[in-house]
Design an enzyme around this catalytic site. Structure first.
Site, PDB file in Angstrom:
ATOM      1  N   SER A   1      -9.550   0.511  14.164  1.00  0.00           N
ATOM      2  CA  SER A   1      -8.747   0.998  12.966  1.00  0.00           C
ATOM      3  C   SER A   1      -8.406   0.588  12.121  1.00  0.00           C
ATOM      4  CB  SER A   1      -7.788   0.913  14.270  1.00  0.00           C
ATOM      5  OG  SER A   1      -6.715   1.108  13.393  1.00  0.00           O
ATOM      6  N   VAL A   2      -7.941   1.611  11.018  1.00  0.00           N
ATOM      7  CA  VAL A   2      -7.355   0.789   9.935  1.00  0.00           C
ATOM      8  C   VAL A   2      -5.962   1.410   9.500  1.00  0.00           C
ATOM      9  CG1 VAL A   2      -9.284  -0.104   8.482  1.00  0.00           C
ATOM     10  CG2 VAL A   2      -8.683   2.371   7.789  1.00  0.00           C
TER      11      VAL A   2
ATOM     12  N   ARG B   1       3.198   4.348  15.951  1.00  0.00           N
ATOM     13  CA  ARG B   1       2.038   5.255  15.819  1.00  0.00           C
ATOM     14  C   ARG B   1       0.948   4.452  15.749  1.00  0.00           C
ATOM     15  NH1 ARG B   1      -1.281   3.045  11.552  1.00  0.00           N
ATOM     16  NH2 ARG B   1      -0.751   3.823   9.790  1.00  0.00           N
TER      17      ARG B   1
ATOM     18  N   LYS C   1       3.719   6.579   2.395  1.00  0.00           N
ATOM     19  CA  LYS C   1       4.614   5.402   3.412  1.00  0.00           C
ATOM     20  C   LYS C   1       4.035   4.732   2.810  1.00  0.00           C
ATOM     21  CE  LYS C   1       2.165   3.353   7.065  1.00  0.00           C
ATOM     22  NZ  LYS C   1       2.390   2.557   8.475  1.00  0.00           N
TER      23      LYS C   1
ATOM     24  N   ALA D   1       4.229  -8.754  16.117  1.00  0.00           N
ATOM     25  CA  ALA D   1       5.250  -7.620  16.628  1.00  0.00           C
ATOM     26  C   ALA D   1       4.319  -6.179  16.896  1.00  0.00           C
ATOM     27  CB  ALA D   1       4.726  -7.236  15.547  1.00  0.00           C
TER      28      ALA D   1
ATOM     29  N   GLY E   1      -6.989  -5.560  13.736  1.00  0.00           N
ATOM     30  CA  GLY E   1      -6.359  -6.035  13.023  1.00  0.00           C
ATOM     31  C   GLY E   1      -6.809  -6.823  11.684  1.00  0.00           C
ATOM     32  N   GLY E   2      -8.324  -5.888  11.617  1.00  0.00           N
ATOM     33  CA  GLY E   2      -9.031  -5.685  10.603  1.00  0.00           C
ATOM     34  C   GLY E   2      -8.831  -4.691   9.746  1.00  0.00           C
ATOM     35  N   ASP E   3      -8.274  -4.729   8.633  1.00  0.00           N
ATOM     36  CA  ASP E   3      -6.967  -3.565   8.126  1.00  0.00           C
ATOM     37  C   ASP E   3      -7.692  -3.555   6.438  1.00  0.00           C
ATOM     38  OD1 ASP E   3      -5.378  -4.767   7.743  1.00  0.00           O
ATOM     39  OD2 ASP E   3      -3.954  -4.042   9.066  1.00  0.00           O
TER      40      ASP E   3
ATOM     41  N   GLU F   1       0.914  -0.754   0.092  1.00  0.00           N
ATOM     42  CA  GLU F   1      -0.402   0.020  -0.006  1.00  0.00           C
ATOM     43  C   GLU F   1       1.146   1.695  -0.019  1.00  0.00           C
ATOM     44  OE1 GLU F   1      -3.696  -2.239   3.044  1.00  0.00           O
ATOM     45  OE2 GLU F   1      -2.130  -1.572   3.232  1.00  0.00           O
TER      46      GLU F   1
ATOM     47  N   ASP G   1      -3.136 -15.716  22.196  1.00  0.00           N
ATOM     48  CA  ASP G   1      -2.737 -16.244  20.750  1.00  0.00           C
ATOM     49  C   ASP G   1      -3.308 -17.322  20.470  1.00  0.00           C
ATOM     50  OD1 ASP G   1      -0.215 -14.033  18.608  1.00  0.00           O
ATOM     51  OD2 ASP G   1      -0.819 -16.276  18.501  1.00  0.00           O
TER      52      ASP G   1
HETATM   53  N1  NAD Z   1      -4.908  -0.585  12.071  1.00  0.00           N
HETATM   54  C1  NAD Z   1      -3.486  -0.143  11.628  1.00  0.00           C
HETATM   55  O1  NAD Z   1      -3.403   0.796  12.157  1.00  0.00           O
HETATM   56  C2  NAD Z   1      -2.216  -1.381  11.645  1.00  0.00           C
HETATM   57  C3  NAD Z   1      -1.257  -1.177  11.817  1.00  0.00           C
HETATM   58  C4  NAD Z   1      -0.125  -2.355  11.771  1.00  0.00           C
HETATM   59  C5  NAD Z   1      -0.741  -3.258  12.265  1.00  0.00           C
HETATM   60  N2  NAD Z   1      -2.272  -3.524  11.742  1.00  0.00           N
HETATM   61  C6  NAD Z   1      -2.613  -5.180  11.283  1.00  0.00           C
HETATM   62  O2  NAD Z   1      -2.545  -5.847  12.837  1.00  0.00           O
HETATM   63  C7  NAD Z   1      -2.588  -6.985  12.777  1.00  0.00           C
HETATM   64  C8  NAD Z   1      -1.914  -7.475  13.796  1.00  0.00           C
HETATM   65  O3  NAD Z   1      -0.214  -7.139  13.369  1.00  0.00           O
HETATM   66  P1  NAD Z   1       1.237  -7.622  13.642  1.00  0.00           P
HETATM   67  O4  NAD Z   1       2.191  -6.930  13.376  1.00  0.00           O
HETATM   68  O5  NAD Z   1       1.140  -7.278  15.225  1.00  0.00           O
HETATM   69  O6  NAD Z   1       1.283  -9.515  13.156  1.00  0.00           O
HETATM   70  P2  NAD Z   1       1.989 -10.276  13.637  1.00  0.00           P
HETATM   71  O7  NAD Z   1       1.894 -11.781  12.477  1.00  0.00           O
HETATM   72  O8  NAD Z   1       2.971  -9.981  13.924  1.00  0.00           O
HETATM   73  O9  NAD Z   1       1.108 -10.587  14.321  1.00  0.00           O
HETATM   74  C9  NAD Z   1       0.247 -11.623  14.653  1.00  0.00           C
HETATM   75  C10 NAD Z   1      -0.158 -13.114  15.797  1.00  0.00           C
HETATM   76  O10 NAD Z   1      -1.630 -13.315  15.558  1.00  0.00           O
HETATM   77  C11 NAD Z   1      -1.577 -14.132  15.959  1.00  0.00           C
HETATM   78  N3  NAD Z   1      -3.114 -14.929  15.181  1.00  0.00           N
HETATM   79  C12 NAD Z   1      -4.227 -15.227  14.551  1.00  0.00           C
HETATM   80  N4  NAD Z   1      -4.818 -15.304  14.360  1.00  0.00           N
HETATM   81  C13 NAD Z   1      -5.056 -15.459  16.221  1.00  0.00           C
HETATM   82  C14 NAD Z   1      -6.359 -15.899  15.677  1.00  0.00           C
HETATM   83  N5  NAD Z   1      -7.889 -15.931  15.485  1.00  0.00           N
HETATM   84  N6  NAD Z   1      -6.815 -15.315  17.369  1.00  0.00           N
HETATM   85  C15 NAD Z   1      -5.685 -14.900  18.408  1.00  0.00           C
HETATM   86  N7  NAD Z   1      -4.069 -14.812  17.784  1.00  0.00           N
HETATM   87  C16 NAD Z   1      -3.883 -15.215  16.071  1.00  0.00           C
HETATM   88  C17 NAD Z   1      -0.620 -14.796  15.433  1.00  0.00           C
HETATM   89  O11 NAD Z   1      -0.372 -16.173  15.625  1.00  0.00           O
HETATM   90  C18 NAD Z   1       0.276 -13.692  15.584  1.00  0.00           C
HETATM   91  O12 NAD Z   1       1.287 -13.849  16.359  1.00  0.00           O
HETATM   92  C19 NAD Z   1      -2.075  -7.032  11.113  1.00  0.00           C
HETATM   93  O13 NAD Z   1      -3.557  -7.662  10.942  1.00  0.00           O
HETATM   94  C20 NAD Z   1      -1.925  -5.931  11.090  1.00  0.00           C
HETATM   95  O14 NAD Z   1      -2.363  -5.798   9.645  1.00  0.00           O
HETATM   96  C21 NAD Z   1      -3.070  -2.425  12.067  1.00  0.00           C
END
Ligand code: NAD
Length: 349
Positions: A301-302, A121, A78, A148, A234-236, A65, A170
């Site tokens: 949040s997205v 952020r 970004k 992360a 996480g829904g984004d 993106e 998790d």
């Molecule tokens: N809204 C925003 O601004 C924003 C910013 C950054 C990341 N995100 C989103 O946030 C989410 C997390 O990012 P991340 O970098 O931490 O990813 P990541 O892959 O490091 O961690 C995600 C974790 O979710 C766990 N997981 C998956 N399905 C699961 C479930 N059903 N129940 C419980 N745990 C589950 C995985 O085992 C993993 O440890 C991603 O979907 C990412 O796209 C959103």
């Protein structure tokens, strides 16, 4: 013959190593708190910004993106990806870098890593939303998805709201163990849970930050009690959500930029007349945030470009008069601006 680049050729660049040095120099929680305030200040002047849904290039395994915006003085973008399958190959789900430019000349004024900065952020934006939407007495949060983003979310909620206890779940216990390790000694009470249901018990704030390229159901309606604040990050992406739609029917939902959230957020599951409130209107006081202790508030949040703009602007201010950046020879600067070819020719041999 190659000459040393002129000053006009140089753009400050913050590498991953320097970003980490900067964050430790400032202090992680102070950084998160100040970044929360910087994001809130830009939400308070929302109408001044150019806004567009981010440009996503979707593939079977993920999305790449571009997220641009400008306030008329400064432009930012970004580059960010989202690849839930990356982790299995030892790669990160999300990586990013970004740039600030001077609108008057179009010249870049800062380039930085943004993988670490995005986690900061995102957590700061979550905390900013929670400051307006979560119960004032919030002390306990649940974090479902311990990847992360997880520890950043906990630290921002403490820095801004005073969260003391974190309940973790998790599907991969190794992720929870990692989060427990990282948060050990940080002063939080931490509890590892064996289900999402167990994690949200007694939580004032529920953060969902799972990664799956699917319509997932991390929370169902019967799990969510009155009065909580849900911070769903996480829904984004199109086709990627975390909450059962019945939760949205009971919640008051707050969003960043509706044209993007309708495509990417939890509300993509809802009919187009589903009521939503833009968070910036709450920040300016035009609309109420939480008004009732039994209300369920949802920050859908997205991640929006203005949050990255704020983060880049904040980092630019913070690196001034420090050693936490290098100068990149990035902009060709011929002596005569029209003699680009002459500059190239003179560089031969
Ligand atoms: N809204 C925003 O601004 C924003 C910013 C950054 C990341 N995100 C989103 O946030 C989410 C997390 O990012 P991340 O970098 O931490 O990813 P990541 O892959 O490091 O961690 C995600 C974790 O979710 C766990 N997981 C998956 N399905 C699961 C479930 N059903 N129940 C419980 N745990 C589950 C995985 O085992 C993993 O440890 C991603 O979907 C990412 O796209 C959103």
């Amino acid at each position: 013959m190659l000459l040393a680049p002129s000053k006009k050729a140089l753009v400050p660049f913050v590498s991953v190593a320097n970003m980490m040095r900067l964050v430790h120099h400032v202090g992680v929680e102070i950084f998160l708190k100040e970044l929360t305030d910087a994001i809130e200040a830009d939400f308070a002047r929302w109408p001044e910004f150019d806004k567009t849904p981010r440009l996503g290039s979707h593939s079977h395994d993920g999305v790449i993106e571009l997220m641009p915006t400008s306030d008329g003085q400064i432009y930012s973008f970004k580059y960010v990806n989202g690849h839930p399958k990356n982790m299995a190959q030892g790669l990160q789900t999300v990586t990013a870098f970004g740039l600030l430019a001077d609108v008057a000349t179009g010249y870049p004024v800062l380039q930085t890593e943004m993988t670490v900065l995005t986690a900061l952020r995102t957590a700061a934006t979550s905390a900013m939303a929670a400051r307006h939407l979560a119960p004032k007495s919030s002390r306990t949060m649940a974090i479902i998805g311990n990847g992360a983003q997880c520890e950043f979310q906990a630290l921002a909620m403490r820095a801004v709201l005073g969260i003391e206890s974190v309940r973790l779940f998790d599907i991969d216990p190794k992720a929870t163990e990692k989060a427990l390790r990282n948060l050990a000694g940080s002063g939080f009470e931490t509890v590892a849970c064996t289900s999402a249901q167990a994690a949200i018990e007694g939580a004032d704030i529920i953060t969902t930050c799972t990664a799956d390229k699917a319509f997932a159901t991390i929370l169902t309606d019967n799990m969510v009690g009155a009065g909580v604040h849900i911070n769903a990050i996480g829904g984004d992406c199109p086709g990627k959500t975390e909450l059962h739609p019945d939760i949205l029917k009971r919640a008051d939902t707050f969003v960043e930029y509706p044209p993007q959230t309708w495509i990417e957020g939890e509300i993509q599951q809802m009919p187009k007349d589903y009521p939503i409130t833009e968070l910036w209107r709450v920040v300016t006081g035009e609309t109420e945030g939480r008004r009732d202790p039994r209300q369920i508030t949802l920050f859908d949040s997205v991640g929006f470009a203005i949050e990255d703009f704020s983060a880049l602007r904040y980092v630019r201010e913070k690196i001034r008069d420090t050693q936490f950046f290098e100068e990149l020879d990035m902009i060709a600067d011929p002596d005569d601006p029209r003699d680009l070819f002459g500059m190239l020719s003179r560089a031969a041999g």
